[in-house]
Enzyme design. Structure first.
Site: not given
Ligand code: SAH
Length: 344
Positions: A97, A110, A124
């Site tokens: 992603e 990002c 995370c």
């Protein structure tokens, strides 16, 4: 779309200049075509051979039959104009992603550096995937090229803060950063590489005089606390991390940004704030406090009050403090929320 993991397939983006020249000469084409193609790909960010208008039709068709232009395929996207998350499939069937973020001043992407991650940070979402593989430089750069083709505004900044630990894929990440910098024209200060703290690579980056921005995910100020939330730190100690950060500054004279994910009841007390000041007191740096984004695990975000008390403690710090109020948390596109379970 196939769920089967296939063999990796190389694309145009993997070819070195001599390989591209060879390919063109085998097709009976002049070598100046290489420059035209490079321009279409890295300056205009086109997504198909057919869009290369100044190439003869026969060459476009021939290239299309011979080699894929891109390494990744966009499978889906979600979110709004300002923050949009993209799911890509690699040629060997894995999901990664990337996030495109726009505000008045900047358009930032990002990007991911690995499929999954080995660092296993307990807060995370990427950790839940385990480590699957390193991305090639072409797969890293392709995220930027394809997101540029999706974006109305010009991408101004690239941050390596998506899935994976960039410094456990150091060579490919630095190769990708070099392409972004030298071929695509992103200034080194517009490329930020964020590491969980691989000290040897922080030193290497300084020794190689690489001027990209460096961010370090600190997240704790005591060896024991950091070990509990970032297991990798058992073998990459806080002491060696701080020493490598001083080494980096002594060589580069550039401020490091320390990221500090604020977790309720774990590292958010006034005492933690004071320890943070003590730890970084002698190092010219910045601190970016990131209130935890929910991933449905054991942790939670501190209350607004706690966050503000923590920030108030840091008012006395000799370093600049900023807060990252992550965008896109509604679509799981905030820091630490990227993970791919399956590709459908
Ligand atoms: N592995 C690299 C880059 C990926 S993580 C690193 O550790 O720096 C990017 C940033 O998101 C890191 O600062 C990380 O600490 C932070 N982060 C991870 N999970 C988070 C969560 N659930 N909420 C807020 N920030 C998170």
């Amino acid at each position: 779309m196939s769920q089967q993991k296939n063999l990796e397939k190389k694309s145009y983006l993997d070819l070195t200049p001599p390989k591209i020249e060879k390919l063109l000469s085998e097709m009976g084409e002049s070598s100046f075509r290489a420059k035209q193609i490079k321009n279409w790909v890295y300056d205009h960010c086109v997504v198909s051979w057919n869009e290369m208008e100044n190439l003869p039709q026969r060459l476009r068709v021939n290239l299309d039959k011979t080699i894929p232009l891109h390494s990744l395929k966009i499978i889906k996207s979600s979110g709004a104009e300002t923050t949009r998350k993209y799911l890509f499939e690699t040629s060997d069937g894995h999901g990664i992603e990337s996030v495109l973020m726009r505000d008045k001043k900047r358009t930032t992407v990002c990007i991911s550096s690995q499929v999954g991650c080995a660092v296993d940070c307990k807060f995370c979402a990427t950790a839940s995937m385990g480590f699957i593989k390193n991305l090639r430089a072409s797969e890293i750069v392709d995220q930027v090229i394809q997101l540029q083709s999706q974006s109305d505004s010009k991408i101004t900044n690239v941050v390596f803060m998506g899935m994976g630990e960039p410094f456990l894929n150091y060579n490919n990440v630095m190769e990708a950063a070099k392409i972004l910098n030298q071929t695509m024209g992103f200034g080194a200060r517009r490329i930020t590489i964020s590491t969980a703290g691989i000290s040897s690579k922080i030193r290497q980056m300084a020794d190689e005089n690489l001027k990209y921005k460096l961010a370090i995910s600190l997240n704790g100020t005591k060896e024991k606390n950091r070990n509990a939330i970032m297991p990798l730190t058992k073998t990459h100690s806080l002491k060696s991390l701080v020493e490598s950060a001083h080494y980096y500054y002594s060589k580069m004279h550039r401020f490091i940004t320390f990221e500090y994910v604020l977790l309720k009841g774990v590292n958010d007390s006034p005492e933690d704030g004071n320890q943070l000041i003590d730890l970084l007191r002698l190092l010219p740096c910045k601190v970016n406090v990131i209130p935890y984004n929910e991933i449905g695990g054991d942790y939670s975000r501190p209350t607004e009050d706690t966050i503000h008390i923590f920030l108030k403690i840091l008012k006395d710090a000799p370093f600049t403090v900023t807060v990252r109020w992550s965008k896109g948390t509604d679509i799981d596109a905030g820091c630490g929320q990227l993970a791919v379970k399956d590709l459908t």
